[in-house]
Design a protein around this motif. Sequence first.
Motif, PDB file in Angstrom:
ATOM      1  N   GLU A  74      28.914  41.539  34.542  1.00  0.00           N
ATOM      2  CA  GLU A  74      29.755  42.326  35.056  1.00  0.00           C
ATOM      3  C   GLU A  74      31.179  42.092  35.043  1.00  0.00           C
ATOM      4  N   PHE A  75      32.093  43.304  34.616  1.00  0.00           N
ATOM      5  CA  PHE A  75      33.352  43.013  34.353  1.00  0.00           C
ATOM      6  C   PHE A  75      34.302  43.533  35.414  1.00  0.00           C
ATOM      7  N   LEU A  76      34.009  43.940  36.711  1.00  0.00           N
ATOM      8  CA  LEU A  76      34.716  44.628  37.574  1.00  0.00           C
ATOM      9  C   LEU A  76      35.921  44.014  38.010  1.00  0.00           C
ATOM     10  N   ARG A  77      36.974  44.501  38.466  1.00  0.00           N
ATOM     11  CA  ARG A  77      38.022  43.719  39.105  1.00  0.00           C
ATOM     12  C   ARG A  77      37.988  44.347  40.550  1.00  0.00           C
ATOM     13  N   GLU A  78      38.160  43.027  41.638  1.00  0.00           N
ATOM     14  CA  GLU A  78      38.340  43.551  43.079  1.00  0.00           C
ATOM     15  C   GLU A  78      39.504  44.420  43.120  1.00  0.00           C
ATOM     16  N   GLY A  79      39.558  45.414  44.037  1.00  0.00           N
ATOM     17  CA  GLY A  79      40.412  46.371  44.487  1.00  0.00           C
ATOM     18  C   GLY A  79      40.292  47.636  43.585  1.00  0.00           C
ATOM     19  N   VAL A 127      29.791  36.172  26.595  1.00  0.00           N
ATOM     20  CA  VAL A 127      30.910  37.292  26.508  1.00  0.00           C
ATOM     21  C   VAL A 127      31.494  37.268  27.932  1.00  0.00           C
ATOM     22  N   LYS A 128      30.761  37.187  29.009  1.00  0.00           N
ATOM     23  CA  LYS A 128      31.427  37.210  30.410  1.00  0.00           C
ATOM     24  C   LYS A 128      32.452  36.101  30.599  1.00  0.00           C
ATOM     25  N   VAL A 129      31.980  34.841  30.409  1.00  0.00           N
ATOM     26  CA  VAL A 129      32.880  33.787  30.567  1.00  0.00           C
ATOM     27  C   VAL A 129      33.930  33.536  29.683  1.00  0.00           C
ATOM     28  N   ALA A 158      35.545  36.302  28.398  1.00  0.00           N
ATOM     29  CA  ALA A 158      36.683  37.363  28.911  1.00  0.00           C
ATOM     30  C   ALA A 158      37.198  36.603  30.091  1.00  0.00           C
ATOM     31  N   ASN A 159      36.653  35.949  30.857  1.00  0.00           N
ATOM     32  CA  ASN A 159      37.771  35.606  32.166  1.00  0.00           C
ATOM     33  C   ASN A 159      38.375  34.215  31.838  1.00  0.00           C
ATOM     34  N   ALA A 160      37.866  33.418  30.737  1.00  0.00           N
ATOM     35  CA  ALA A 160      38.739  32.435  29.896  1.00  0.00           C
ATOM     36  C   ALA A 160      39.765  32.970  29.315  1.00  0.00           C
ATOM     37  N   LEU A 196      50.465  39.552  31.818  1.00  0.00           N
ATOM     38  CA  LEU A 196      51.514  38.739  31.456  1.00  0.00           C
ATOM     39  C   LEU A 196      52.284  38.618  32.767  1.00  0.00           C
ATOM     40  N   ASN A 197      51.933  39.000  33.894  1.00  0.00           N
ATOM     41  CA  ASN A 197      52.611  38.770  35.277  1.00  0.00           C
ATOM     42  C   ASN A 197      52.840  37.285  35.762  1.00  0.00           C
ATOM     43  N   ALA A 198      53.998  36.761  35.550  1.00  0.00           N
ATOM     44  CA  ALA A 198      54.045  35.279  35.992  1.00  0.00           C
ATOM     45  C   ALA A 198      54.404  35.265  37.453  1.00  0.00           C
ATOM     46  N   GLY A 243      37.524  34.441  43.636  1.00  0.00           N
ATOM     47  CA  GLY A 243      36.167  33.869  43.716  1.00  0.00           C
ATOM     48  C   GLY A 243      35.597  33.846  42.343  1.00  0.00           C
ATOM     49  N   CYS A 244      36.486  34.123  41.109  1.00  0.00           N
ATOM     50  CA  CYS A 244      35.980  34.120  39.809  1.00  0.00           C
ATOM     51  C   CYS A 244      36.711  33.154  38.831  1.00  0.00           C
ATOM     52  N   LEU A 245      37.919  33.802  38.276  1.00  0.00           N
ATOM     53  CA  LEU A 245      38.835  33.072  37.167  1.00  0.00           C
ATOM     54  C   LEU A 245      38.704  31.540  37.624  1.00  0.00           C
ATOM     55  N   ALA A 294      45.769  37.466  50.518  1.00  0.00           N
ATOM     56  CA  ALA A 294      44.764  37.694  49.926  1.00  0.00           C
ATOM     57  C   ALA A 294      44.905  36.914  48.116  1.00  0.00           C
ATOM     58  N   PHE A 295      44.074  36.812  47.378  1.00  0.00           N
ATOM     59  CA  PHE A 295      44.452  36.269  46.225  1.00  0.00           C
ATOM     60  C   PHE A 295      44.882  37.394  45.204  1.00  0.00           C
ATOM     61  N   LYS A 296      44.956  38.511  45.751  1.00  0.00           N
ATOM     62  CA  LYS A 296      45.643  39.680  44.974  1.00  0.00           C
ATOM     63  C   LYS A 296      45.607  40.998  45.988  1.00  0.00           C
TER      64      LYS A 296
HETATM   65  O1  LIG Z   1      34.471  38.085  37.042  1.00  0.00           O
HETATM   66  C1  LIG Z   1      35.078  38.369  37.678  1.00  0.00           C
HETATM   67  O2  LIG Z   1      34.898  38.270  39.044  1.00  0.00           O
HETATM   68  C2  LIG Z   1      36.190  39.197  37.626  1.00  0.00           C
HETATM   69  O3  LIG Z   1      37.398  38.502  37.631  1.00  0.00           O
HETATM   70  C3  LIG Z   1      38.694  39.035  37.568  1.00  0.00           C
HETATM   71  O4  LIG Z   1      38.782  40.009  38.403  1.00  0.00           O
HETATM   72  P1  LIG Z   1      39.416  39.666  39.942  1.00  0.00           P
HETATM   73  O5  LIG Z   1      39.218  38.330  40.067  1.00  0.00           O
HETATM   74  O6  LIG Z   1      38.896  40.695  40.833  1.00  0.00           O
HETATM   75  O7  LIG Z   1      40.960  39.957  39.865  1.00  0.00           O
HETATM   76  P2  LIG Z   1      42.024  40.064  38.674  1.00  0.00           P
HETATM   77  O8  LIG Z   1      43.068  41.270  38.569  1.00  0.00           O
HETATM   78  O9  LIG Z   1      41.764  39.585  37.159  1.00  0.00           O
HETATM   79  O10 LIG Z   1      43.198  38.898  39.012  1.00  0.00           O
HETATM   80  C4  LIG Z   1      42.838  37.668  39.166  1.00  0.00           C
HETATM   81  C5  LIG Z   1      43.967  36.745  39.807  1.00  0.00           C
HETATM   82  O11 LIG Z   1      45.041  36.544  38.600  1.00  0.00           O
HETATM   83  C6  LIG Z   1      46.210  36.907  38.852  1.00  0.00           C
HETATM   84  N1  LIG Z   1      47.080  37.448  37.984  1.00  0.00           N
HETATM   85  C7  LIG Z   1      46.561  38.534  37.363  1.00  0.00           C
HETATM   86  C8  LIG Z   1      47.456  39.327  36.414  1.00  0.00           C
HETATM   87  C9  LIG Z   1      48.579  38.873  35.901  1.00  0.00           C
HETATM   88  O12 LIG Z   1      48.969  39.088  35.002  1.00  0.00           O
HETATM   89  N2  LIG Z   1      48.925  37.612  36.594  1.00  0.00           N
HETATM   90  C10 LIG Z   1      48.240  36.952  37.893  1.00  0.00           C
HETATM   91  O13 LIG Z   1      48.692  35.796  38.372  1.00  0.00           O
HETATM   92  C11 LIG Z   1      45.896  37.725  40.070  1.00  0.00           C
HETATM   93  O14 LIG Z   1      46.807  37.733  41.129  1.00  0.00           O
HETATM   94  C12 LIG Z   1      44.454  37.210  40.813  1.00  0.00           C
HETATM   95  O15 LIG Z   1      45.068  36.069  41.568  1.00  0.00           O
HETATM   96  C13 LIG Z   1      38.624  39.804  35.883  1.00  0.00           C
HETATM   97  O16 LIG Z   1      39.864  40.462  35.716  1.00  0.00           O
HETATM   98  C14 LIG Z   1      37.445  40.857  36.070  1.00  0.00           C
HETATM   99  O17 LIG Z   1      37.207  41.519  34.770  1.00  0.00           O
HETATM  100  C15 LIG Z   1      36.157  39.898  36.241  1.00  0.00           C
HETATM  101  O18 LIG Z   1      35.036  40.776  36.349  1.00  0.00           O
END
Ligand SMILES: O=C(O)[C@H]1O[C@H](OP(=O)(O)OP(=O)(O)OC[C@H]2O[C@@H](n3ccc(=O)[nH]c3=O)[C@H](O)[C@@H]2O)[C@H](O)[C@@H](O)[C@@H]1O
Length: 437
Positions: free
Chosen positions: A148-153, A207-209, A211-213, A254-256, A263-265, A325-327
Amino acid sequence: MRITVIGCGYLGAVHAACMAELGHEVLGIDVDQAKIDLLAAGRAPFYEPGLPELLTSANATGRLRFTTDMSEAAGYDAHFIAVGTPQKKGEYAADLTYVDAAVASLAPHLAPGNVVIGKSTVPVGTARRLAGIVAAAQPEAVLAWNPEFLREGFAVEDTLRPDRLVYGVPDGAAGEHAKAVLDEIYATALGNETPLVVTGYETAELVKVSANAFLATKISFINAIAEVADVTGADVTAIADAIGYDARIGRRFLNAGLGFGGGCLPKDIRAFQARAGELGADQALTFLREVDAINMRRRSRAVDLTRELLDDSLLGKKVAVLGLAFKPESDDVRDSPALDVASQLRSQGARVVAYDPEAVPNAQRLHPELDFASSAEEAAADADAVVLLTEWKQFRALDPEAFGRVVGNRNILDGRNCLSPEEWRAAGWRYRALGRP
Ligand SMILES: O=C(O)[C@H]1O[C@H](OP(=O)(O)OP(=O)(O)OC[C@H]2O[C@@H](n3ccc(=O)[nH]c3=O)[C@H](O)[C@@H]2O)[C@H](O)[C@@H](O)[C@@H]1O
Ligand SMILES: NC(=O)C1=CN([C@@H]2O[C@H](COP(=O)(O)OP(=O)(O)OC[C@H]3O[C@@H](n4cnc5c(N)ncnc54)[C@H](O)[C@@H]3O)[C@@H](O)[C@H]2O)C=CC1
């Protein structure tokens, strides 16, 4: 199709509701009675835009039910495994206890033709091992891996309209059957020409790991550049804009700023390294250690910058924390950089009052020692400094002049590079950011 979704957390609850929305008959199963009670009453157990509406409409159609009783899985055709795979305590590796328990409790209820579909993020090799367990319990059932590749939010949108689908299936007739069942489940997305990759177990897991890496690496790359920008007076946001115009690079991710959490990356890049090590490919992913280290340095840099804003001492100073929140658009505080910084500021002597539009209850459970407010203004009242740590829309929209009348001193750390330095400085604020002069 009659579907069960085992594990109804951030992933599973959304998946169950979306599958019902697509017309399937869905049973959500979880060991957490409180969560199941909420879901059964049509209420979302966490904040996710669009989920409450889906739960209400699915309940109305009668296509979505919830239970804690695994024996009710008997008679369903496809079973999604969506339980947690957290980091093991004190180790990098993933804890597969929940996945193993879910498959073990499902196994006695499997019937010929059933497809067990893994969705949790797992170390490569897990699917092949679980396929053996499924086959031993029911030789005519088959296991598929469908990461699954969904993003929270954006979880509802991403589930209903995924940007790709990946099936990991075995060779031969069993694989053909699993693919046919998955095609029926995802008929709507496939009808919209969603790209589909059909492959083996190991590739699907990787593929999944991968993508997150990659996403984590992209964020740490720009944060490493931010460190250099900081010591040269350059502006990392302008660098990101300029390199992002190159279509090969792209501006997204690329947002610094404060870096990645959730819970994932973080746990996924650690589990990936641990698994590569177990497989004898230790050297391959050593760069992820650096990705992690760069990411963690952002948090201490934010604490240091706040101290600098406060004339080199946090002791007894009131710091208003905006965002936990983490995002944005999530109440999830798992490995949240914002919550970590809030906690570090407090342990270094600051009086922290924090506010987040959705994450206060979860933050309070993990850090009851922090003080919480019910609005940005309440948190900032008479504060010596404001630190913006999660870029919620309402924080980005703050009026520097009006907000300045609330605080004690106009000091702000923009931990997500989401405010206009010019506007805030024009209103008399001392503005600092990570990677921006
Ligand atoms: O495996 C997972 O659970 C998911 O992990 C991430 O999704 P998510 O953790 O919901 O959120 P992201 O939008 O990826 O953001 C992750 C973190 O990176 C940070 N971030 C993101 C983008 C950016 O440019 N800079 C940055 O610091 C966010 O603030 C947040 O803390 C992946 O984007 C999803 O594709 C994946 O399915
Ligand atoms: N949260 C996300 O955005 C995404 C998560 N993932 C992956 O999905 C998996 C689940 O993640 P989340 O939903 O975030 O975790 P979560 O912790 O929110 O949910 C997991 C759920 O599984 C339940 N559970 C545990 N053991 C069980 C069992 N034996 N039987 C039934 N239910 C059981 C828990 O009670 C909990 O409700 C993880 O592997 C994660 O890496 C993948 C993509 C996106």
